[in-house]
Design an enzyme around this catalytic site. Sequence first.
Site, mmCIF file in Angstrom:
data_model
loop_
_atom_site.group_PDB
_atom_site.id
_atom_site.type_symbol
_atom_site.label_atom_id
_atom_site.label_comp_id
_atom_site.label_asym_id
_atom_site.label_seq_id
_atom_site.Cartn_x
_atom_site.Cartn_y
_atom_site.Cartn_z
ATOM 1 N N GLY A 1 0.837 -1.189 0.000
ATOM 2 C CA GLY A 1 0.000 0.000 0.000
ATOM 3 C C GLY A 1 0.875 1.242 0.000
ATOM 4 O O GLY A 1 1.648 1.463 0.932
ATOM 5 N N MET A 2 0.766 2.051 -1.049
ATOM 6 C CA MET A 2 1.604 3.245 -1.201
ATOM 7 C C MET A 2 0.741 4.494 -1.073
ATOM 8 O O MET A 2 -0.147 4.741 -1.891
ATOM 9 C CB MET A 2 2.334 3.220 -2.548
ATOM 10 C CG MET A 2 3.223 2.006 -2.736
ATOM 11 S SD MET A 2 4.215 2.065 -4.260
ATOM 12 C CE MET A 2 5.399 3.362 -3.825
ATOM 13 N N SER A 3 1.020 5.272 -0.036
ATOM 14 C CA SER A 3 0.242 6.478 0.238
ATOM 15 C C SER A 3 0.833 7.714 -0.420
ATOM 16 O O SER A 3 0.235 8.783 -0.372
ATOM 17 C CB SER A 3 0.167 6.716 1.749
ATOM 18 O OG SER A 3 1.455 7.019 2.267
ATOM 19 N N CYS B 1 -9.891 1.871 9.224
ATOM 20 C CA CYS B 1 -9.370 1.821 7.859
ATOM 21 C C CYS B 1 -8.378 0.671 7.706
ATOM 22 O O CYS B 1 -8.395 -0.056 6.698
ATOM 23 C CB CYS B 1 -8.715 3.145 7.498
ATOM 24 S SG CYS B 1 -8.144 3.249 5.771
ATOM 25 N N VAL C 1 6.839 9.194 2.560
ATOM 26 C CA VAL C 1 8.187 8.641 2.616
ATOM 27 C C VAL C 1 8.206 7.238 3.228
ATOM 28 O O VAL C 1 9.013 6.384 2.826
ATOM 29 C CB VAL C 1 9.131 9.596 3.393
ATOM 30 C CG1 VAL C 1 8.710 9.710 4.857
ATOM 31 C CG2 VAL C 1 10.576 9.136 3.298
ATOM 32 N N ASP C 2 7.320 6.954 4.172
ATOM 33 C CA ASP C 2 7.353 5.661 4.851
ATOM 34 C C ASP C 2 7.033 4.511 3.911
ATOM 35 O O ASP C 2 7.800 3.544 3.800
ATOM 36 C CB ASP C 2 6.386 5.663 6.039
ATOM 37 C CG ASP C 2 6.807 6.619 7.133
ATOM 38 O OD1 ASP C 2 8.023 6.856 7.269
ATOM 39 O OD2 ASP C 2 5.931 7.133 7.848
ATOM 40 N N SER C 3 5.901 4.572 3.228
ATOM 41 C CA SER C 3 5.549 3.477 2.327
ATOM 42 C C SER C 3 6.492 3.422 1.135
ATOM 43 O O SER C 3 6.727 2.344 0.570
ATOM 44 C CB SER C 3 4.097 3.621 1.858
ATOM 45 O OG SER C 3 3.881 4.849 1.185
ATOM 46 N N CYS D 1 -6.844 11.865 7.399
ATOM 47 C CA CYS D 1 -6.586 12.211 5.995
ATOM 48 C C CYS D 1 -7.753 12.907 5.326
ATOM 49 O O CYS D 1 -7.551 13.731 4.429
ATOM 50 C CB CYS D 1 -6.197 10.957 5.209
ATOM 51 S SG CYS D 1 -7.521 9.738 5.015
#
Length: 402
Positions: free
Chosen positions: A42-44, A136, A47-49, A232
């Site tokens: 899962g790419m938001s 979520c 920087v974290d993902s 978000c």
Amino acid sequence: MSRTSSSAREARALPGPPFDAQCSSFTLFAGMNGNRQRVLLGMSGGVDSSVAGYLLREQDYEVIGVTMKVWPQDCISRAEDKCCGPQAVADARAVAHSLGIPHYVVDEADQFERLVIDYFSTEYQAGRTPNPCVMCNEKLKFGNLWNKAKALGCDYIASGHYAIIEHYTDRAILRKGVDLRKDQSYFLFSLRQPQLRRALTPLGRMSKPQIREIAHLLGLKVADKIDSQEICFVPGNDYKAFLRSHLGEAEFHRGEIYDVDGNFIAEHDGIELFTIGQRKGLPGGSPRPRYVVDLDPDTNRVIVGDADDLVCDEFEIDRVNWHPAAGIDNPSHNEEIEATVKIRYSHPGTAATLTPLEDGRAHVCLHEPQRAVTPGQAAVFYDGDLVLGGGWICRQEAAIVA
């Protein structure tokens, strides 16, 4: 040059499942695709993902990046740089291209509205304070998204959460991330064993500065992207404005404000506009500060009192999810368990005695009274860094009698 090599070695040294009993090494097995293990990340757009994708790739996983389109047409932050906005999709796509991994966008707007936004609004209407991030994660990121993962032949779903999931032959165990300032195990407490056993969190053993350093070394444009500190879909963390936009004024439950002794103070424009511990927005005229100490959704009453009236030393939780590490085989046997309990994400945790009850409930007795135990929030319990389980704080008896 030595700095680059050191960071790369550290990234590759991160353990990946399936873990051995000491969680010190890992072995790759043939996955559903019959070759390398394939993981849906899962790419938001943050920087974290993004760095999670690099770490997984370096561990020889076949990584597929996915960004969920979750902005419904009435999401007032959909044009902003949020995980429910199109800019996030653009950032995630650019990172995936840089890492050389495929990237897809899946439309989850209807599910997000039904499972997260409607829950968010309904909880406030019921006089509870929701936790949409937990919902979520459980319902979408590690829930519905698994259908997409299976369709793509994936063995795991990965995320950029700061938490540790240890995989064993018969179970998965959830622990706090080593960076306690960023630890997000609280938000994953409700994941059941089938979800945990197919989940990867490659950032759990790293700190935020390490993640940003790797992003810089990789030349990712999101390396200095600011972390979001808010929900978000609620811009500026102004949930009242969001509820007015999403529900409309006609859906607000107007009522009256009373003190804990039953004295009428004023009328209010909606129980949805209040939460336990709130001080701002209350009528004046009191020699001491007033706080919201209870909400009564049956009468739409808001109960206010002094700071001392916020203190609580016991409460119940429902929909409890006991993790295997808790050793609870029969939740109705009333065995007492000593643990540390966090009553909200920002809470440092406090010692408590847990007593499992029937019907998925548990009684929590705090060793030291705590302020603003809030119905609707999650209470998550730990043994050190090990997550034992958690549940949702229930409402106590009304502070006043009608």
